[in-house]
Design a protein around this motif. Structure first.
Motif, short mmCIF file in Angstrom:
data_model
loop_
_atom_site.label_atom_id
_atom_site.label_comp_id
_atom_site.label_asym_id
_atom_site.label_seq_id
_atom_site.Cartn_x
_atom_site.Cartn_y
_atom_site.Cartn_z
N UNK A 23 6.24 -2.40 -5.68
CA UNK A 23 5.40 -2.48 -4.65
C UNK A 23 6.31 -3.25 -3.30
N UNK A 24 5.87 -2.97 -2.13
CA UNK A 24 6.14 -3.59 -1.05
C UNK A 24 5.68 -3.21 0.27
N UNK A 25 5.77 -3.99 1.15
CA UNK A 25 5.29 -3.78 2.61
C UNK A 25 6.27 -3.84 3.67
N UNK A 26 6.29 -2.99 4.64
CA UNK A 26 7.18 -3.04 5.79
C UNK A 26 6.50 -3.40 6.79
N UNK A 27 6.66 -4.55 7.28
CA UNK A 27 5.97 -5.30 8.46
C UNK A 27 6.01 -4.92 9.55
N UNK A 28 7.13 -4.30 10.00
CA UNK A 28 7.08 -3.96 11.70
C UNK A 28 7.65 -2.36 11.48
N UNK A 29 7.91 -1.77 10.40
CA UNK A 29 8.54 -0.50 10.48
C UNK A 29 7.80 0.72 9.62
N UNK A 30 7.68 1.92 10.49
CA UNK A 30 7.21 3.00 9.75
C UNK A 30 8.24 3.61 8.78
N UNK A 31 7.78 4.28 7.80
CA UNK A 31 8.62 4.83 6.75
C UNK A 31 8.40 6.45 6.59
N UNK A 32 9.39 7.06 6.20
CA UNK A 32 9.21 8.60 6.06
C UNK A 32 9.84 8.57 4.75
N UNK A 92 2.61 3.89 7.87
CA UNK A 92 2.93 2.94 9.32
C UNK A 92 3.16 1.57 8.84
N UNK A 93 3.52 0.82 9.80
CA UNK A 93 3.83 -0.83 9.35
C UNK A 93 2.87 -1.34 8.77
N UNK A 94 3.16 -2.56 8.00
CA UNK A 94 2.19 -3.21 7.43
C UNK A 94 1.26 -2.74 6.22
N UNK A 95 1.65 -1.41 5.77
CA UNK A 95 0.85 -0.80 4.75
C UNK A 95 1.36 -1.21 3.54
N UNK A 96 0.47 -1.47 2.43
CA UNK A 96 0.95 -2.02 1.07
C UNK A 96 1.24 -0.86 0.43
N UNK A 97 2.40 -0.42 -0.30
CA UNK A 97 3.00 0.66 -0.96
C UNK A 97 3.14 0.35 -2.23
N UNK A 98 2.40 0.85 -3.32
CA UNK A 98 2.67 0.42 -4.74
C UNK A 98 2.69 1.93 -5.47
N UNK A 99 4.03 1.88 -5.98
CA UNK A 99 4.56 2.98 -6.80
C UNK A 99 4.57 3.06 -8.18
N UNK A 123 -8.52 9.86 -7.95
CA UNK A 123 -7.52 10.15 -6.94
C UNK A 123 -7.73 10.79 -5.73
N UNK A 124 -7.06 10.10 -4.61
CA UNK A 124 -7.60 10.35 -3.14
C UNK A 124 -6.67 11.78 -2.94
N UNK A 125 -7.40 12.40 -2.00
CA UNK A 125 -6.81 14.07 -1.65
C UNK A 125 -6.26 13.77 -0.14
N UNK A 157 2.95 8.13 -8.99
CA UNK A 157 1.76 7.65 -8.36
C UNK A 157 2.02 6.83 -7.16
N UNK A 158 1.27 7.04 -6.22
CA UNK A 158 1.41 5.93 -5.01
C UNK A 158 0.05 5.44 -4.55
N UNK A 159 -0.01 4.22 -4.41
CA UNK A 159 -1.34 3.73 -3.75
C UNK A 159 -0.77 2.97 -2.49
N UNK A 160 -1.69 3.39 -1.50
CA UNK A 160 -1.61 2.96 -0.22
C UNK A 160 -2.77 2.16 0.29
N UNK A 161 -2.47 0.82 0.37
CA UNK A 161 -3.47 0.12 0.66
C UNK A 161 -4.78 0.29 -0.11
N UNK A 162 -4.54 0.54 -1.26
CA UNK A 162 -5.54 0.63 -2.44
C UNK A 162 -6.00 1.96 -2.91
N UNK A 163 -5.32 3.02 -2.04
CA UNK A 163 -5.86 4.30 -2.28
C UNK A 163 -5.01 5.03 -2.77
#
Length: 270
Positions: A32-41, A68-75, A1-3, A49-55
């Motif tokens: 899982x989804x990716x926002x190509x051009x948008x930041x998310x808060x 940030x935009x373009x990040x793969x988010x897997x919940x 698990x990343x910290x 659990x959340x994986x961000x680009x595999x972490x």
């Protein structure tokens, strides 16, 4: 698990919100989804659990996440999972290093209340909500700054003084008056501000006035004279000089620059 994982987040300009709301997941076990051009808060109210680009990271209630935009988010969810969210554009500019996930601690209730209020107001007052989100993003960014004291560690007099400054920017403000409202002496308040922010009370007032002016110039159609009055700098000559000193541009030049870089803004070139 990343910290730990951090991004460079450009916060020199206010966000342009595309979506903001409250949502529930967990009807399926994962997403899982990716926002190509948008930041998310995201302000989380659940365990998961959340994986961000595999972490992979653990999510807990009271955590805030920025992506940030373009990040793969897997919940991966555990039952019904409710959160507040905002998807937005950020313009290029100086960046702040911000942790991808952080615990809000005692700030949670205040941030949640302001975020949730923004959800309700966005349809009728989008510019106001964008200003509020900008403040929240800065607040989240400062959580990642070990060189600055977190809000709950600020002296109570400093918090009272900052509240007074924010609420009365349009009015004449003196250190003596602010100190009286904070129930301390002017000299003690000045010392507290230097310890907390590395600058005087007067410098803090000046910076907040110009930051608000820059926002209004770039994101509203108010005439320049009205903006100067609204931020407590009614003398146009002084206002012009202060903007040039702080931003290297006159109010008119700043408005033109922001208009050309923010096509969705509501600008009136006066």
């Amino acid at each position: 698990m990343e910290t730990s994982l951090a991004w460079d987040v450009p916060l020199d300009k206010p966000p342009e919100i595309v979506n903001i709301g409250r949502n529930a997941h967990g009807y399926v076990a994962s997403d899982r989804y990716r926002l190509k051009d948008l930041w998310s808060l995201h302000l989380y109210g659940y365990h998961g659990r959340l994986r961000l680009d595999g972490r992979e990271f653990a999510i807990e209630p009271g955590m805030v996440g920025i992506t940030p935009p373009g990040t793969l988010m897997e919940y991966r969810y555990v039952g019904l999972s409710v959160h507040l969210y905002a998807h937005f554009h950020l313009g290029a500019g100086p960046s702040q290093r911000v942790e991808a996930l952080q615990r809000l601690g005692p700030r949670h209730d205040s941030i949640y209340a302001r975020f949730y209020e923004g959800v309700g107001r966005f349809a009728t007052e989008p510019r106001r909500v964008e200003a509020r989100l900008w403040d929240l993003l800065w607040e989240v960014a400062l959580l990642s700054r070990p060189d600055l004291p977190p809000e709950d560690e600020l002296h109570p007099a400093v918090r009272l003084a900052m509240t007074t400054i924010e609420r009365h920017l349009a009015e004449p403000l003196s250190v003596a008056e602010i100190a009286a409202r904070a129930n301390v002496s002017p000299s003690y308040l000045s010392r507290l501000f230097r310890e907390a922010f590395g600058e005087t009370v007067v410098a803090t007032i000046r910076h907040r006035r110009l930051e608000r002016a820059a926002y209004l110039l770039g994101r509203s159609s108010l005439p320049i004279k009205e903006i100067a009055i609204a931020v407590g700098l009614p003398d146009l000559q002084h206002f012009n000089k202060a903007m040039r000193t702080r931003y290297g541009a006159s109010p008119r030049e700043w408005r033109a620059r922001e208009s050309s870089s923010s096509p969705g803004s509501e600008i009136d070139h006066r």
